[in-house]
Write a protein that holds these residues in place. Sequence first.
Motif, mmCIF file in Angstrom:
data_model
loop_
_atom_site.group_PDB
_atom_site.id
_atom_site.type_symbol
_atom_site.label_atom_id
_atom_site.label_comp_id
_atom_site.label_asym_id
_atom_site.label_seq_id
_atom_site.Cartn_x
_atom_site.Cartn_y
_atom_site.Cartn_z
ATOM 1 N N ASN A 59 0.823 -1.219 0.000
ATOM 2 C CA ASN A 59 0.000 0.000 0.000
ATOM 3 C C ASN A 59 0.853 1.264 0.000
ATOM 4 N N GLU A 60 1.719 1.382 -0.969
ATOM 5 C CA GLU A 60 2.611 2.538 -1.035
ATOM 6 C C GLU A 60 2.276 3.434 -2.223
ATOM 7 N N ALA A 61 1.055 3.353 -2.731
ATOM 8 C CA ALA A 61 0.707 4.106 -3.939
ATOM 9 C C ALA A 61 1.051 5.591 -3.827
ATOM 10 N N ASP A 79 5.248 -6.253 -4.834
ATOM 11 C CA ASP A 79 3.982 -5.776 -4.286
ATOM 12 C C ASP A 79 3.436 -6.837 -3.346
ATOM 13 N N ASP A 80 3.367 -6.498 -2.078
ATOM 14 C CA ASP A 80 3.000 -7.469 -1.058
ATOM 15 C C ASP A 80 1.478 -7.493 -0.867
ATOM 16 N N GLY A 81 0.762 -7.779 -1.942
ATOM 17 C CA GLY A 81 -0.698 -7.863 -1.846
ATOM 18 C C GLY A 81 -1.362 -6.552 -1.466
ATOM 19 N N ALA A 109 10.034 1.494 0.631
ATOM 20 C CA ALA A 109 9.509 2.345 -0.435
ATOM 21 C C ALA A 109 9.068 3.711 0.079
ATOM 22 N N ASP A 110 9.111 3.925 1.391
ATOM 23 C CA ASP A 110 8.512 5.149 1.930
ATOM 24 C C ASP A 110 9.509 6.297 2.069
ATOM 25 N N LEU A 111 10.674 6.169 1.429
ATOM 26 C CA LEU A 111 11.724 7.201 1.464
ATOM 27 C C LEU A 111 12.332 7.368 2.853
ATOM 28 N N GLN A 112 12.087 6.403 3.745
ATOM 29 C CA GLN A 112 12.753 6.456 5.050
ATOM 30 C C GLN A 112 14.181 5.956 4.920
ATOM 31 N N HIS A 113 14.451 5.278 3.834
ATOM 32 C CA HIS A 113 15.815 4.858 3.528
ATOM 33 C C HIS A 113 16.302 5.748 2.386
ATOM 34 N N GLU A 121 11.408 10.895 8.582
ATOM 35 C CA GLU A 121 10.001 10.521 8.701
ATOM 36 C C GLU A 121 9.529 9.949 7.376
ATOM 37 N N ARG A 122 8.540 9.069 7.444
ATOM 38 C CA ARG A 122 7.914 8.512 6.258
ATOM 39 C C ARG A 122 7.371 9.655 5.387
ATOM 40 N N ALA A 123 7.572 9.568 4.057
ATOM 41 C CA ALA A 123 7.202 10.676 3.178
ATOM 42 C C ALA A 123 5.684 10.825 3.047
ATOM 43 N N GLU A 141 1.057 5.541 5.595
ATOM 44 C CA GLU A 141 1.305 5.343 7.016
ATOM 45 C C GLU A 141 2.038 4.040 7.295
ATOM 46 N N SER A 142 2.665 4.008 8.472
ATOM 47 C CA SER A 142 3.430 2.829 8.850
ATOM 48 C C SER A 142 2.489 1.645 9.045
ATOM 49 N N LYS A 143 2.966 0.452 8.636
ATOM 50 C CA LYS A 143 2.126 -0.732 8.795
ATOM 51 C C LYS A 143 2.463 -1.464 10.082
ATOM 52 N N TRP A 144 3.287 -0.841 10.901
ATOM 53 C CA TRP A 144 3.712 -1.525 12.112
ATOM 54 C C TRP A 144 3.069 -0.895 13.320
ATOM 55 N N GLY A 145 1.883 -1.366 13.677
ATOM 56 C CA GLY A 145 1.235 -0.908 14.894
ATOM 57 C C GLY A 145 1.906 -1.567 16.091
HETATM 58 N N1 UDP Z 1 5.900 -3.699 3.918
HETATM 59 C C1 UDP Z 1 5.596 -4.851 3.217
HETATM 60 N N2 UDP Z 1 4.674 -5.735 3.718
HETATM 61 C C2 UDP Z 1 4.047 -5.516 4.931
HETATM 62 C C3 UDP Z 1 4.398 -4.346 5.661
HETATM 63 C C4 UDP Z 1 5.325 -3.473 5.129
HETATM 64 O O1 UDP Z 1 6.132 -5.098 2.135
HETATM 65 O O2 UDP Z 1 3.235 -6.338 5.323
HETATM 66 C C5 UDP Z 1 6.891 -2.755 3.366
HETATM 67 C C6 UDP Z 1 6.382 -1.327 3.216
HETATM 68 O O3 UDP Z 1 5.748 -1.119 1.996
HETATM 69 C C7 UDP Z 1 7.658 -0.520 3.311
HETATM 70 C C8 UDP Z 1 8.519 -1.353 4.258
HETATM 71 O O4 UDP Z 1 7.985 -2.672 4.249
HETATM 72 O O5 UDP Z 1 8.324 -0.413 2.066
HETATM 73 C C9 UDP Z 1 8.537 -0.789 5.665
HETATM 74 O O6 UDP Z 1 7.229 -0.663 6.157
HETATM 75 P P1 UDP Z 1 6.780 0.549 7.081
HETATM 76 O O7 UDP Z 1 7.297 1.833 6.535
HETATM 77 O O8 UDP Z 1 5.302 0.427 7.256
HETATM 78 O O9 UDP Z 1 7.525 0.191 8.433
HETATM 79 P P2 UDP Z 1 8.329 1.190 9.400
HETATM 80 O O10 UDP Z 1 9.196 2.051 8.539
HETATM 81 O O11 UDP Z 1 7.294 1.948 10.130
HETATM 82 O O12 UDP Z 1 9.124 0.257 10.275
#
Ligand code: UDP
Length: 327
Positions: free
Chosen positions: A12-14, A41-43, A94-98, A197-199, A202-206
């Motif tokens: 979900n990084e559209a 693309d992870d579904g 993919a979120d530009l955090q790297h 910060e993520r660009a 939202e983060s998928k890590w609750g």
């Molecule tokens: N991601 C993924 N599958 C998942 C959860 C995350 O491929 O089930 C990818 C997400 O698209 C991103 C990366 O893993 O490129 C890091 O995820 P996220 O930014 O949500 O994590 P955080 O940076 O908060 O640790």
Amino acid sequence: MVHLSVVVPCFNEAEVIDAFHTALVAALEPTRETFEICYVDDGSSDQTLRQLRRLAADDPRVRFTSFSRNFGKESAMLAGLRMAGGDAAVLMDADLQHPPELLPRMLDLHRHGYDQVVAQRDRAGEGKLRTALSRTYYRIVRRCMDVEVIDGAGDFRLLSRRAVDSVLSLPESNRFSKGIFSWIGFDTVSFTYRNVERAAGESKWGGRRLLNYGIDGLLSFNSKPLRLAIHTGLCLFLSALAYALWIIGNVAFDGVDTPGYTTLLTAIVALSGIQLATLGVIGEYVGRIYHESKRRPHYVVRETDTAPKDFSPRSALESAVPARPAS
Ligand code: UDP
Ligand code: MG
């Protein structure tokens, strides 16, 4: 053979994928190295897949694989590494955090002969509670685990060809990549960059997902919790023995009659608690064995623009998936 493969799991990084792609290409082109970008693309349930198709159609250096559902980041990274054909592979979010700007530096260090180059983030701009929790977690993990896991050293790293091959040679289905990277060894170098910060999106890590990830990490790389259960049992047995001797002594020498109702109840409750907890720990490991013994593939591919390589015999299912018809 291309020089560098960039592996990007996307879920979900559209919202960010276009910005990310532009930044990545802008960072890679000046290095004059040949490169390919492997998106996984992870579904995703949003437009991510459509965007990946478009990126791949526009640029021959882009390839992608799409999963039939969300299999998790670990599976996505694995699929990406399997796609990667380069001399070296870089794992990136993919979120530009790297930040892609760090890639030339990583390539440089790789050229100096390092097999793993880790870009380690500091914890700037992160919540105090989260920082404190992860610090504590890493402290515990460092004491318990047989492999070394470093705080802040995430998945942003470059792996040489032989490091990639070693990662791929580990067949376990419960993949905890932080542990795996440390387990394979090789010369590793790391440098720190400022946390971003993520660009967008939202983060998928609750909290819950992180907690489960933490438990997975602890359990998948050691059997110390089982050892702990044995130690607790032994300590309890010894204290019970001492207590029994003390009571026998009391009765024998002083003739005291001890009403043991409270003691009895406390002992029973404490013991059952410990037994239940221990059973839980054992259950976790048995569950893992069950999971591994099913030998399921790590993911199911819905669509890919790359002919799948053969990873026999495990991935018969993965290889059975036809490549995407040319559109
Ligand atoms: N991601 C993924 N599958 C998942 C959860 C995350 O491929 O089930 C990818 C997400 O698209 C991103 C990366 O893993 O490129 C890091 O995820 P996220 O930014 O949500 O994590 P955080 O940076 O908060 O640790
Ligand atoms: Mg992120």
